[in-house]
Scaffold this active site. Structure first.
Site, mmCIF file in Angstrom:
data_model
loop_
_atom_site.group_PDB
_atom_site.id
_atom_site.type_symbol
_atom_site.label_atom_id
_atom_site.label_comp_id
_atom_site.label_asym_id
_atom_site.label_seq_id
_atom_site.Cartn_x
_atom_site.Cartn_y
_atom_site.Cartn_z
ATOM 1 N N TYR A 138 0.865 -1.178 0.000
ATOM 2 C CA TYR A 138 0.000 0.000 0.000
ATOM 3 C C TYR A 138 0.902 1.228 0.000
ATOM 4 C CZ TYR A 138 -3.437 3.484 1.399
ATOM 5 O OH TYR A 138 -4.227 4.614 1.457
ATOM 6 N N ASP A 175 -2.118 -1.422 -4.150
ATOM 7 C CA ASP A 175 -2.569 -0.079 -4.491
ATOM 8 C C ASP A 175 -1.344 0.823 -4.515
ATOM 9 O OD1 ASP A 175 -3.647 2.426 -4.694
ATOM 10 O OD2 ASP A 175 -4.761 2.360 -2.806
ATOM 11 N N HIS A 208 -12.208 0.829 -4.365
ATOM 12 C CA HIS A 208 -11.376 0.072 -5.296
ATOM 13 C C HIS A 208 -12.099 -1.214 -5.683
ATOM 14 C CE1 HIS A 208 -7.423 2.203 -4.564
ATOM 15 N NE2 HIS A 208 -8.124 2.602 -3.513
#
Length: 305
Positions: A134, A193, A295
């Site tokens: 992340y 991500d 998402h």
């Protein structure tokens, strides 16, 4: 075939209320990387990870970040930047990983080590290292900050500088990790991500977002430097070289989801041999008509045993 997915759940408790448990049970994935779990172990929902074994790094910031890798069999090894990780079998309580490895960190990463942004595992049933990342969202540099156009208060470029510092350090770490996997005879797959839309194909409204964080030239150039035919390959883009998208993030506001005016922020980045084994990709925009998160999961089928 090995079905592998990445999903930023933007809070696992909220995602479960929207149907994450059923998606985990029915999607047929063998490995799933999660980001933004955003819950300490004591506050996870019941059977948060379904019928998977889970390696979880929550980080020390309550309600923020948190990454995990879910597998059908217990992982052969678990590595984090902090040396702290939790491991759980299906339906069993989570417990500290007795042999979690704290990987040596590249210069500049130590200040991020306890934030729950990275975890990697070696699969027990194949020569493959899987990592969940992340990457910080960041912000705008000071000279681009216009208070009247910003939802957040101007910060003089502090969030921008922090993200750029992370990216510079992580590039060094990524090269080390990829080489270590190769030396061990393992392919390497980084998922997560990245909070960057790499090219114009990865952002629907690219013209009006050229001075927006996540699509700044320096961010896009950084991501491009990580991708070469001999190091890491963007798996989805390899299979869909001419397509716009497929997008993986849409604002909850307005009609961006209905109009598919999104960003592609979630990636499978694989070593070349593994990338060539990718057969099909799918973005699960919703599950039975309900969005699991802002998402969407990115699912790839690899031609691997």
């Amino acid at each position: 075939m090995l079905r592998i997915a990445t999903a930023n759940v933007n809070g696992i408790r909220a995602a479960h209320r929207r149907g994450l448990g059923d998606w985990l049970a029915t999607r047929g994935c063998d490995v799933i990387a999660l980001q933004e779990v955003r819950a300490q172990a004591a506050k996870l929902p019941e059977r948060a990870f379904g019928d998977f074994h889970v390696a979880l790094e929550t980080g020390t910031l309550p309600g923020r970040n948190g990454v995990a890798v879910l597998t059908r069999r217990p992982p052969a090894a678990v590595r984090t930047w902090s040396g702290a990780a939790l491991l759980g079998a299906p339906g069993a309580p989570l417990a500290p990983v007795p042999a979690a490895e704290r990987v040596p960190l590249a210069r500049g990463l130590a200040r991020f080590a306890a934030e729950g942004r990275y975890l990697e595992v070696d699969l027990d049933d194949g020569p493959l290292t899987i990592a969940s990342l992340y990457l910080p969202k960041g912000g705008l540099p000071a000279h681009l900050q216009r208070p009247e156009r910003m939802r957040e208060a101007p910060d003089g470029g502090a969030r921008y500088a922090r993200k750029m510092g992370f990216m510079a350090a992580f590039a060094r770490q990524l090269a080390r990790t990829r080489r270590a996997a190769a030396a061990d005879g393992r392919e390497f797959l980084l998922m997560g991500d990245l909070n960057i839309a790499h090219t114009r194909q990865d952002l629907a409204a690219w013209r009006r977002n050229q001075q927006h964080d996540g699509f700044l030239p320096e961010e896009r150039e950084w991501l491009g430097r990580q991708l070469t035919p001999r190091t890491l390959v963007d798996v989805v883009r390899r299979l869909h070289p001419e397509a716009d998208g497929p997008y993986t993030w849409w604002s909850w506001l307005g009609q961006s989801f209905a109009k598919d005016a999104g960003w592609r922020l979630d990636y499978h980045l694989a070593t070349p041999r593994l990338a060539r084994a990718a057969m099909t990709t799918a973005v699960d925009r919703d599950h039975e008509g309900v969005r699991l998160s802002d998402h969407a999961p990115v699912v790839v089928d690899y031609d691997l045993p």
